[in-house]
Design an enzyme around this catalytic site. Structure first.
Site, short mmCIF file in Angstrom:
data_model
loop_
_atom_site.label_atom_id
_atom_site.label_comp_id
_atom_site.label_asym_id
_atom_site.label_seq_id
_atom_site.Cartn_x
_atom_site.Cartn_y
_atom_site.Cartn_z
N PHE A 1 -42.81 11.54 -23.71
CA PHE A 1 -43.72 12.31 -22.69
C PHE A 1 -45.15 11.71 -23.00
O PHE A 1 -45.73 11.38 -23.79
CB PHE A 1 -43.98 13.73 -22.96
CG PHE A 1 -42.44 14.39 -23.23
CD1 PHE A 1 -41.83 15.28 -22.35
CD2 PHE A 1 -41.74 14.45 -24.45
CE1 PHE A 1 -40.73 15.90 -22.38
CE2 PHE A 1 -40.61 14.96 -24.61
CZ PHE A 1 -40.12 15.74 -23.52
N ARG B 1 -44.24 20.23 -14.10
CA ARG B 1 -42.80 20.19 -14.43
C ARG B 1 -42.68 19.18 -15.83
O ARG B 1 -42.91 17.76 -15.35
CB ARG B 1 -41.77 19.88 -13.56
CG ARG B 1 -40.37 19.95 -13.93
CD ARG B 1 -39.95 21.47 -14.64
NE ARG B 1 -40.16 22.43 -13.79
CZ ARG B 1 -39.10 23.25 -13.06
NH1 ARG B 1 -37.96 23.24 -13.36
NH2 ARG B 1 -39.43 24.17 -12.18
N LEU B 2 -42.76 19.66 -16.73
CA LEU B 2 -42.31 18.92 -18.11
C LEU B 2 -41.28 17.91 -17.69
O LEU B 2 -40.14 17.77 -16.98
CB LEU B 2 -41.46 19.73 -19.12
CG LEU B 2 -41.24 19.03 -20.39
CD1 LEU B 2 -42.38 18.68 -21.17
CD2 LEU B 2 -40.35 19.89 -21.11
N HIS B 3 -41.33 16.57 -18.18
CA HIS B 3 -40.45 15.42 -17.86
C HIS B 3 -40.63 14.42 -18.80
O HIS B 3 -41.53 13.89 -19.31
CB HIS B 3 -40.67 14.69 -16.43
CG HIS B 3 -42.20 14.20 -16.19
ND1 HIS B 3 -43.14 15.23 -15.90
CD2 HIS B 3 -42.60 13.00 -16.24
CE1 HIS B 3 -44.25 14.65 -15.76
NE2 HIS B 3 -43.80 12.91 -15.91
N LEU B 4 -39.42 14.03 -19.26
CA LEU B 4 -39.20 13.12 -20.46
C LEU B 4 -38.89 11.68 -19.78
O LEU B 4 -37.96 11.73 -18.89
CB LEU B 4 -37.93 13.35 -21.52
CG LEU B 4 -37.47 12.45 -22.35
CD1 LEU B 4 -38.49 12.11 -23.33
CD2 LEU B 4 -36.18 13.08 -22.96
#
Length: 186
Positions: free
Chosen positions: A90, A98-101
């Site tokens: 991250f 929006r959380l994004h890996l």
């Protein structure tokens, strides 16, 4: 007037045609601006802006996001890009909601890898590993927001090849060098 791209991942998430692999908790999509030959994003369905909003209860979600990323790696890995040549993490200061890996191959050969900030965004501590995030959640119950000085320090790190000790002054020299290095591994 410049278009606000901070919600771009939310727009992409809304289109099922963008979903490569999905589960009840998360989905894998291609990065629209890939910095690598293979570059994917894993996003949760739950509305979480970034890692600094995570709580202890989100550890199963992070584990599922990692599992989906690894499933994508297995799908695309080949002799030219084996499974052990992928990384994930991250960004310390994400620019999109929006959380994004990020899950990506370590070839770093892309026309969109244009600046030292791009490079250092993936090659320094600016990229926070899933394991580090989980460990921080287990130890403290949350993820501490990194200071602007820590972020700037990571992004100002001198350029260095990820495959040898070459340290160019300019991104253009690093890109030329990476083309040569990539040919050795292809």
């Amino acid at each position: 007037m410049r278009e606000d791209r901070s919600n771009a991942l939310l727009w992409d998430l809304a289109l099922p045609s963008n979903h490569l692999i999905k589960s009840d908790l998360a989905v894998v999509m291609e990065d629209k601006f890939p910095k690598f030959k293979f570059h994917y994003l894993v996003l949760p369905w739950e509305d979480i802006d970034n890692q600094y909003q995570l709580q202890l209860r989100h550890i199963p979600l992070l584990e599922e996001m990692r599992r989906l990323a690894l499933a994508m790696v297995k799908r695309v890995a080949s002799k030219q890009c084996p499974e052990d040549r992928f990384l994930m993490g991250f960004h310390m200061k994400p620019t999109k909601r929006r959380l994004h890996l990020h899950c990506f191959s370590q070839d770093y050969v892309s026309g969109l890898m244009k600046s030292a900030d791009h490079w250092n965004g993936f090659m320094t501590g600016y990229l926070m590993s899933v394991d580090d995030i989980i460990r921080e959640l287990q130890e403290t119950g949350s993820v501490a927001r990194r200071s602007e000085s820590v972020i700037a320090e990571q992004l100002r790190t001198p350029l260095k090849c990820n495959q040898c000790n070459f340290q160019p002054l300019y991104m253009s020299l690093l890109k030329q060098h990476l083309q040569t290095e990539h040919q050795r591994y292809a």
